[in-house]
Design a protein around this motif. Structure first.
Motif, mmCIF file in Angstrom:
data_model
loop_
_atom_site.group_PDB
_atom_site.id
_atom_site.type_symbol
_atom_site.label_atom_id
_atom_site.label_comp_id
_atom_site.label_asym_id
_atom_site.label_seq_id
_atom_site.Cartn_x
_atom_site.Cartn_y
_atom_site.Cartn_z
ATOM 1 N N VAL A 79 0.862 -1.188 0.000
ATOM 2 C CA VAL A 79 0.000 0.000 0.000
ATOM 3 C C VAL A 79 0.897 1.236 0.000
ATOM 4 O O VAL A 79 1.804 1.358 0.817
ATOM 5 N N THR A 80 0.633 2.145 -0.947
ATOM 6 C CA THR A 80 1.440 3.359 -1.081
ATOM 7 C C THR A 80 0.709 4.612 -0.615
ATOM 8 O O THR A 80 1.332 5.633 -0.346
ATOM 9 N N TYR A 81 -0.644 4.526 -0.553
ATOM 10 C CA TYR A 81 -1.432 5.716 -0.263
ATOM 11 C C TYR A 81 -2.819 5.258 0.172
ATOM 12 O O TYR A 81 -3.298 4.226 -0.293
ATOM 13 N N THR A 82 -3.429 6.014 1.062
ATOM 14 C CA THR A 82 -4.811 5.709 1.452
ATOM 15 C C THR A 82 -5.655 6.972 1.367
ATOM 16 O O THR A 82 -5.154 8.088 1.501
ATOM 17 N N HIS A 83 -6.916 6.748 1.115
ATOM 18 C CA HIS A 83 -7.917 7.807 1.220
ATOM 19 C C HIS A 83 -8.822 7.360 2.357
ATOM 20 O O HIS A 83 -8.392 6.596 3.220
ATOM 21 N N PRO A 127 -4.473 5.323 7.851
ATOM 22 C CA PRO A 127 -3.541 6.021 6.959
ATOM 23 C C PRO A 127 -2.257 5.197 6.810
ATOM 24 O O PRO A 127 -1.980 4.301 7.606
ATOM 25 N N VAL A 128 -1.498 5.520 5.777
ATOM 26 C CA VAL A 128 -0.225 4.857 5.541
ATOM 27 C C VAL A 128 0.853 5.929 5.404
ATOM 28 O O VAL A 128 0.567 7.045 4.959
ATOM 29 N N TYR A 129 2.063 5.606 5.822
ATOM 30 C CA TYR A 129 3.155 6.568 5.645
ATOM 31 C C TYR A 129 4.381 5.880 5.054
ATOM 32 O O TYR A 129 4.672 4.722 5.361
ATOM 33 N N PRO A 130 5.068 6.606 4.159
ATOM 34 C CA PRO A 130 6.254 6.051 3.512
ATOM 35 C C PRO A 130 7.489 6.250 4.376
ATOM 36 O O PRO A 130 7.567 7.197 5.157
ATOM 37 N N GLU A 131 8.451 5.343 4.207
ATOM 38 C CA GLU A 131 9.722 5.474 4.908
ATOM 39 C C GLU A 131 10.903 5.500 3.930
ATOM 40 O O GLU A 131 11.754 6.362 4.022
ATOM 41 N N SER A 132 10.949 4.582 2.969
ATOM 42 C CA SER A 132 12.073 4.523 2.033
ATOM 43 C C SER A 132 11.927 5.604 0.958
ATOM 44 O O SER A 132 10.837 6.171 0.777
ATOM 45 N N GLU A 133 12.988 5.851 0.227
ATOM 46 C CA GLU A 133 12.939 6.835 -0.862
ATOM 47 C C GLU A 133 11.932 6.419 -1.929
ATOM 48 O O GLU A 133 11.199 7.260 -2.454
ATOM 49 N N GLU A 134 11.890 5.123 -2.267
ATOM 50 C CA GLU A 134 10.942 4.634 -3.267
ATOM 51 C C GLU A 134 9.499 4.832 -2.784
ATOM 52 O O GLU A 134 8.638 5.266 -3.547
ATOM 53 N N GLU A 135 9.253 4.495 -1.532
ATOM 54 C CA GLU A 135 7.906 4.671 -0.974
ATOM 55 C C GLU A 135 7.512 6.144 -0.981
ATOM 56 O O GLU A 135 6.363 6.488 -1.311
ATOM 57 N N LYS A 136 8.428 7.024 -0.629
ATOM 58 C CA LYS A 136 8.145 8.468 -0.638
ATOM 59 C C LYS A 136 7.837 8.949 -2.041
ATOM 60 O O LYS A 136 6.912 9.747 -2.248
ATOM 61 N N TRP A 137 8.598 8.469 -3.018
ATOM 62 C CA TRP A 137 8.377 8.881 -4.406
ATOM 63 C C TRP A 137 6.983 8.454 -4.863
ATOM 64 O O TRP A 137 6.248 9.244 -5.466
ATOM 65 N N LEU A 138 6.603 7.211 -4.568
ATOM 66 C CA LEU A 138 5.274 6.715 -4.941
ATOM 67 C C LEU A 138 4.181 7.466 -4.191
ATOM 68 O O LEU A 138 3.162 7.853 -4.772
ATOM 69 N N HIS A 139 4.377 7.683 -2.904
ATOM 70 C CA HIS A 139 3.393 8.379 -2.071
ATOM 71 C C HIS A 139 3.171 9.812 -2.575
ATOM 72 O O HIS A 139 2.027 10.277 -2.648
ATOM 73 N N ASN A 140 4.253 10.488 -2.939
ATOM 74 C CA ASN A 140 4.144 11.882 -3.393
ATOM 75 C C ASN A 140 3.369 12.018 -4.700
ATOM 76 O O ASN A 140 2.769 13.063 -4.952
ATOM 77 N N GLY A 141 3.367 11.000 -5.537
ATOM 78 C CA GLY A 141 2.627 11.065 -6.795
ATOM 79 C C GLY A 141 1.217 10.523 -6.720
ATOM 80 O O GLY A 141 0.469 10.559 -7.702
ATOM 81 N N ALA A 143 -1.649 11.481 -5.166
ATOM 82 C CA ALA A 143 -2.809 12.373 -5.327
ATOM 83 C C ALA A 143 -3.067 12.651 -6.808
ATOM 84 O O ALA A 143 -4.223 12.671 -7.249
ATOM 85 N N GLU A 144 -2.005 12.848 -7.562
ATOM 86 C CA GLU A 144 -2.152 13.091 -9.006
ATOM 87 C C GLU A 144 -2.722 11.853 -9.703
ATOM 88 O O GLU A 144 -3.600 11.960 -10.558
ATOM 89 N N ARG A 145 -2.242 10.669 -9.335
ATOM 90 C CA ARG A 145 -2.788 9.432 -9.921
ATOM 91 C C ARG A 145 -4.254 9.253 -9.534
ATOM 92 O O ARG A 145 -5.069 8.825 -10.354
ATOM 93 N N ALA A 146 -4.611 9.605 -8.303
ATOM 94 C CA ALA A 146 -6.006 9.482 -7.854
ATOM 95 C C ALA A 146 -6.919 10.396 -8.666
ATOM 96 O O ALA A 146 -8.034 10.005 -9.035
ATOM 97 N N GLU A 147 -6.459 11.594 -8.954
ATOM 98 C CA GLU A 147 -7.249 12.524 -9.771
ATOM 99 C C GLU A 147 -7.425 11.978 -11.186
ATOM 100 O O GLU A 147 -8.501 12.066 -11.774
ATOM 101 N N TYR A 148 -6.364 11.420 -11.728
ATOM 102 C CA TYR A 148 -6.436 10.811 -13.059
ATOM 103 C C TYR A 148 -7.466 9.669 -13.057
ATOM 104 O O TYR A 148 -8.270 9.551 -13.973
ATOM 105 N N ARG A 149 -7.466 8.837 -12.011
ATOM 106 C CA ARG A 149 -8.426 7.730 -11.918
ATOM 107 C C ARG A 149 -9.857 8.252 -11.810
ATOM 108 O O ARG A 149 -10.781 7.671 -12.385
ATOM 109 N N ARG A 150 -10.049 9.334 -11.041
ATOM 110 C CA ARG A 150 -11.388 9.913 -10.894
ATOM 111 C C ARG A 150 -11.917 10.353 -12.262
ATOM 112 O O ARG A 150 -13.055 10.060 -12.636
ATOM 113 N N LYS A 151 -11.068 11.008 -13.038
ATOM 114 C CA LYS A 151 -11.464 11.474 -14.379
ATOM 115 C C LYS A 151 -11.730 10.277 -15.297
ATOM 116 O O LYS A 151 -12.713 10.261 -16.037
#
Length: 177
Positions: A79-83, A127-141, A143-151
């Motif tokens: 899991v990279t992100y939760t709503h 909620p979920v929180y990232p720790e590694s650099e890869e997890e942070k990179w995925l987590h930071n993107g 919200a943008e992916r969620a908006e794309y999915r909504r559209k």
């Protein structure tokens, strides 16, 4: 609810690619790989939520490298992100030739899973929180992916309404209805 680290949901699944799993080219059926992806994502989401889950969406699955008969397929998901009631799960699939040790990423995918209660109603997830650099990179993107999915979901609903559930032809006469 107390937040959990991404790594707590990490799920790894390995499978040997056997002849019944392959197409006429000797490579893993795409649908079989997609089923593996859905399964490992559901396990990761359930591990995070500690509730039953259902798949709400799967982002594109691009087949980057073939998975050949005799190789293994290893899928990693977390899991990279939760709503509120949904979770984004990242899945990476790697094929390995066991005889040579050669490994290649064959696909990556994001899935959205929704947690359900005993009555099948969406339930709030931690909620979920990232720790590694890869997890942070995925987590930071995310919200943008969620908006794309909504559209994309809005577009899918429009297509469903426009084309409906009726056949465009009469299957008994094979003529336009």
């Amino acid at each position: 609810m107390e937040a959990k680290p991404c790594i707590n949901s990490l799920t790894v699944k390995n499978s040997h690619v056997l002849p019944p799993d392959t197409n006429s080219h000797g490579t893993l059926f795409g649908g079989k790989l997609m089923a593996y992806i859905d399964d490992v994502a559901a396990i990761a989401a359930t591990r995070h939520a500690r509730m039953p889950v259902v798949t709400a969406s799967t982002d594109s699955v691009d087949f980057l490298n073939p998975v050949k008969e005799g190789n293994t397929i290893c899928l990693e998901a977390y899991v990279t992100y939760t709503h509120r009631t949904s979770m984004e799960i990242f899945v990476k699939a790697i094929t390995e030739n066991l005889l040579t040790g050669e490994r290649e990423v064959c696909t990556t995918a994001f899935l959205t899973m929704v947690a359900l209660d005993d009555d099948g109603k969406p339930q709030e997830v931690p909620p979920v929180y990232p720790e590694s650099e890869e997890e942070k990179w995925l987590h930071n993107g995310a919200a943008e992916r969620a908006e794309y999915r909504r559209k994309r979901r809005e577009d899918s609903k429009e297509l469903a309404e426009r084309f409906g559930a009726d056949f465009p032809w009469d299957p008994t006469t094979n003529q336009k209805a």
